[in-house]
Design a protein around this motif. Structure first.
Motif, PDB file in Angstrom:
ATOM      1  N   THR A  29       0.825  -1.208   0.000  1.00 23.81           N
ATOM      2  CA  THR A  29       0.000   0.000   0.000  1.00 23.81           C
ATOM      3  C   THR A  29       0.856   1.253   0.000  1.00 23.81           C
ATOM      4  O   THR A  29       0.575   2.219  -0.725  1.00 23.81           O
ATOM      5  N   LEU A  30       1.928   1.259   0.785  1.00 29.76           N
ATOM      6  CA  LEU A  30       2.790   2.438   0.853  1.00 29.76           C
ATOM      7  C   LEU A  30       3.493   2.677  -0.472  1.00 29.76           C
ATOM      8  O   LEU A  30       3.636   3.828  -0.912  1.00 29.76           O
ATOM      9  N   ASN A  31       3.942   1.601  -1.129  1.00 27.69           N
ATOM     10  CA  ASN A  31       4.598   1.760  -2.429  1.00 27.69           C
ATOM     11  C   ASN A  31       3.641   2.317  -3.472  1.00 27.69           C
ATOM     12  O   ASN A  31       4.013   3.174  -4.287  1.00 27.69           O
ATOM     13  N   LEU A  32       2.392   1.838  -3.472  1.00 25.56           N
ATOM     14  CA  LEU A  32       1.411   2.331  -4.428  1.00 25.56           C
ATOM     15  C   LEU A  32       1.003   3.772  -4.107  1.00 25.56           C
ATOM     16  O   LEU A  32       0.715   4.559  -5.012  1.00 25.56           O
ATOM     17  N   LEU A  33       0.994   4.127  -2.820  1.00 23.09           N
ATOM     18  CA  LEU A  33       0.646   5.482  -2.416  1.00 23.09           C
ATOM     19  C   LEU A  33       1.759   6.463  -2.752  1.00 23.09           C
ATOM     20  O   LEU A  33       1.506   7.648  -2.990  1.00 23.09           O
ATOM     21  N   LEU A  34       2.985   5.978  -2.803  1.00 26.45           N
ATOM     22  CA  LEU A  34       4.125   6.859  -3.050  1.00 26.45           C
ATOM     23  C   LEU A  34       4.072   7.467  -4.452  1.00 26.45           C
ATOM     24  O   LEU A  34       4.486   8.623  -4.643  1.00 26.45           O
ATOM     25  N   THR A  35       3.554   6.731  -5.431  1.00 25.57           N
ATOM     26  CA  THR A  35       3.516   7.227  -6.815  1.00 25.57           C
ATOM     27  C   THR A  35       2.715   8.519  -6.952  1.00 25.57           C
ATOM     28  O   THR A  35       3.231   9.512  -7.477  1.00 25.57           O
ATOM     29  N   MET A  75      -6.039   9.420  -9.498  1.00 20.49           N
ATOM     30  CA  MET A  75      -4.918   8.535  -9.793  1.00 20.49           C
ATOM     31  C   MET A  75      -4.545   7.706  -8.565  1.00 20.49           C
ATOM     32  O   MET A  75      -4.134   6.548  -8.681  1.00 20.49           O
ATOM     33  N   THR A  76      -4.701   8.299  -7.381  1.00 24.62           N
ATOM     34  CA  THR A  76      -4.436   7.567  -6.138  1.00 24.62           C
ATOM     35  C   THR A  76      -5.328   6.341  -6.022  1.00 24.62           C
ATOM     36  O   THR A  76      -4.887   5.269  -5.589  1.00 24.62           O
ATOM     37  N   ILE A  77      -6.587   6.489  -6.418  1.00 20.46           N
ATOM     38  CA  ILE A  77      -7.497   5.336  -6.401  1.00 20.46           C
ATOM     39  C   ILE A  77      -6.990   4.266  -7.352  1.00 20.46           C
ATOM     40  O   ILE A  77      -6.940   3.075  -7.014  1.00 20.46           O
ATOM     41  N   GLY A  78      -6.617   4.672  -8.572  1.00 17.45           N
ATOM     42  CA  GLY A  78      -6.099   3.704  -9.535  1.00 17.45           C
ATOM     43  C   GLY A  78      -4.866   2.983  -9.033  1.00 17.45           C
ATOM     44  O   GLY A  78      -4.682   1.786  -9.296  1.00 17.45           O
ATOM     45  N   SER A  79      -4.019   3.694  -8.291  1.00 18.69           N
ATOM     46  CA  SER A  79      -2.818   3.062  -7.744  1.00 18.69           C
ATOM     47  C   SER A  79      -3.159   2.089  -6.627  1.00 18.69           C
ATOM     48  O   SER A  79      -2.636   0.972  -6.570  1.00 18.69           O
TER      49      SER A  79
END
Length: 262
Positions: A29-35, A75-79
């Motif tokens: 989750t943190l890696n996907l949120l970082l983008t 985009m955060t949702i998509g990530s």
């Protein structure tokens, strides 16, 4: 117990299971949120003045924050929902879903647990990214309380739609790596939408690609709601895209859950 009570009980159990997995393994989750956070900081502090001038009216970095943040939020949702695809694919490849099928539990509760857990994580991630946006200068002074409520409803509905699509991708993937790769369009589509620049500023041949996709009307609607400006026909388009994707993802996921022999 009635059938509805059993379904609610089992779905609550599966939701708790998925939230516990997210808490014990937060790195995904943190890696996907970082983008999205890095993209927000990059476009505001590196490209903000130039991109702000490009949207017209002498806009600068502060105005560009207001323009770009709604796109980053979606985009955060998509990530974040990529994590749902990976989680479902992991359950499939490790055989736990096959085990669930042999147990006396409501069959739909397995998917409901994944979906509700992912929607909760997506909305929490959106709140965190929005907090970063506020910290670097975003302000919503013209939006009413009703528009804020509508914005939250749109975010939740869009998260639900993308989550069902991601669950379907996870069910159809042979392993977690394939699920992650197949879900990458959920990150790439916002990049070719109106998230970072107006469609009118794009080359003519590219404008239909940016316009006729689910992210653009959702972004334009969220931008209008957060800034208190007109949303026009984008509101209906955003709801239609969200409902259509949710139905498609639901039918795809339940079909794979019933038919997949794994």
């Amino acid at each position: 117990m009635s059938s509805l009570s059993l379904a609610v009980r089992d779905s609550r159990t599966m939701l708790r299971r998925n939230l516990l997995h997210a808490r014990r393994y937060p790195s995904l989750t943190l890696n996907l949120l970082l983008t999205p956070v890095m993209l927000l900081l990059l476009f505001v502090y590196i490209f903000g003045d130039t991109m702000g001038a490009g949207i017209g009216g002498g806009a600068g970095r502060s105005e560009y924050i207001a323009y770009v943040l709604p796109g980053i939020l979606l985009m955060t949702i998509g990530s974040t929902v990529i994590g749902a695809a990976v989680s479902v694919a992991t359950d499939m490849s490790e055989g736990i879903i096959a085990r669930f099928r042999t147990m006396a539990i409501h069959r739909g509760s397995v998917l409901v647990g994944h979906v509700v857990g992912s929607v909760l994580q997506s909305t929490a991630s959106v709140v965190l990214v929005a907090a970063v946006g506020v910290a670097i200068g975003f302000r919503s002074v013209d939006a009413t309380a009703l528009e804020w409520l509508a914005a939250f409803g749109l975010i939740t509905l869009f998260a639900l739609a993308l989550t069902w699509i991601a669950v379907g991708m996870g069910m159809a993937s042979p392993n977690a790596e394939a699920a992650s790769n197949s879900a990458m369009p959920l990150i790439l589509l916002p990049l070719i939408s109106s998230a970072f620049t107006p469609i009118d500023a794009m080359p003519g041949w590219f404008q239909p690609i940016a316009e006729y996709q689910p992210f653009t009307p959702a972004i334009e609607t969220l931008r209008g709601l957060l800034l208190g400006t007109e949303i026009g026909h984008n509101g209906w388009l955003a709801v239609a895209w969200s409902v259509g994707l949710a139905v498609l993802g639901y039918r795809w996921s339940t079909s794979k859950f019933s038919d997949d022999p794994k």
